[in-house]
Design a protein around this motif. Sequence first.
Motif, PDB file in Angstrom:
ATOM      1  N   GLN A 121      85.963 101.185  61.162  1.00 19.97           N
ATOM      2  CA  GLN A 121      86.301 101.895  59.885  1.00 19.97           C
ATOM      3  C   GLN A 121      85.358 102.768  59.510  1.00 19.97           C
ATOM      4  O   GLN A 121      85.409 103.610  58.580  1.00 19.97           O
ATOM      5  N   SER A 137      95.513  99.509  56.447  1.00 20.63           N
ATOM      6  CA  SER A 137      95.664 101.046  55.739  1.00 20.63           C
ATOM      7  C   SER A 137      96.308 100.951  54.475  1.00 20.63           C
ATOM      8  O   SER A 137      97.463 100.187  54.137  1.00 20.63           O
ATOM      9  N   SER A 140      91.078 102.027  53.597  1.00 26.54           N
ATOM     10  CA  SER A 140      91.326 100.666  54.314  1.00 26.54           C
ATOM     11  C   SER A 140      90.499  99.582  53.420  1.00 26.54           C
ATOM     12  O   SER A 140      89.614  99.712  53.080  1.00 26.54           O
TER      13      SER A 140
END
Length: 425
Positions: free
Chosen positions: A239, A276, A418
């Motif tokens: 991420q 997400s 996220s």
Amino acid sequence: MHDTTELRAGLADLAEPVTPTEGYEGQIMRRVGRLRRRRRITAGAAAAVCLAVLVTMFRVAGFGSTPQLAASPPDGPFLGWSPVGDLDVGLVREATSVWDRVNSAGPHTAVRALVATHDPGLGSAVVVLEGYDKHGDARLAFFTGGPGGAEALRMRVDRPAPDPVKTQVISLVSPRLTGTTGGASNDSGGSYAIAVAMPGVTAVRVSSTAVDSEMIQNPDEPTSRLVVTEFPTAAATAQTTTIAGFIKPKRPFASLTKVFEVPGEGGVDGDARGVSAEVISRTDQQMMVAYPKDQGVRPGQLAVVASGLVGRVTAVDAARGQATVELITSSGFTGQVHTDISNVPGFVRGTGGKLVMENIPAGGEVSETNRVMMPDPSQHSNQVGAVTIGRVSADKAAGATTVELTPTADLTHLTRLSIMTPSPG
């Protein structure tokens, strides 16, 4: 013979009917002008078409300032890419055996390798395979090996095969790519990244916002579209990692041209998973996000983007698939933090518009631009997967216990983020 005087008079009489009327010369000149203008326009249009064709040819060939990347034809549902590195047949055979043995969806068929090579950074080997499982589904798997050689290969992740038309790079970023399956690495670094780009890419760059470090391959190397790199911290995750691909123009001394930049991919056993979410509303203190239902989103989890920490989940509407995220600069935000590398501890507090780090030990050295990290409660330790919350705005004064931080994430223009959730295992 006739008299010449009479002959001249007769010729004059014959020529008289075709004598131009007044203004005839002007009409002719105007017509000539129109024809010339048409010819100039036609010639200009033809030149423009020729120039456009030449420009297109140069772009396709890679000679222009913006060379294009030609996609490789797909191999059915698989990436039609040629392998990178030494295609070690023994490694492919061993990895296929491991794939069949540890995955209940085996045996796998039509197996082909994208990578099968020895790499000292990860112990001994890196293998990336494509193939059908016993259900006929196209899959992609990453394998890494330990010091024991090919016999120590372990499957790190098995995921659906990516779109063979749109995919430009595949990657795997995790602090669990060495040692036992699911266990965090115990070496001096901790996190590793593997990235394989499509043919035509001449250099790949891997960078992480968990540390001021990046790796870019030498475009003149035969394996320049493969990167296997170690980060000097266990905090690097998919991420917070970005993968970029470049083309080396054929013009001498021209700089590399970036053709794509995408987030890293992760998800090995034991890794926290990023869910997400889309931002649907916001205020100065918080934002509301929508996410796919039944993804394990809970209060207390961190909301992140590639550049760093956005906030913390404070409320969840599981039925609607929505969550409230408190921003790191809000007046209610607090949490434990530490500086990157030097590991100086402290706490952060939002002031409603700014962010400060407090309770710094008297002897702790905190300098301008130092990264300040917040542990991820979805990880198994304070170091693994920690997220950059901000950078120190100015050197800490002697005897002071507080410094102001500049958030690394752009909290104003976010549209997606996220939410970090624990590994399903």
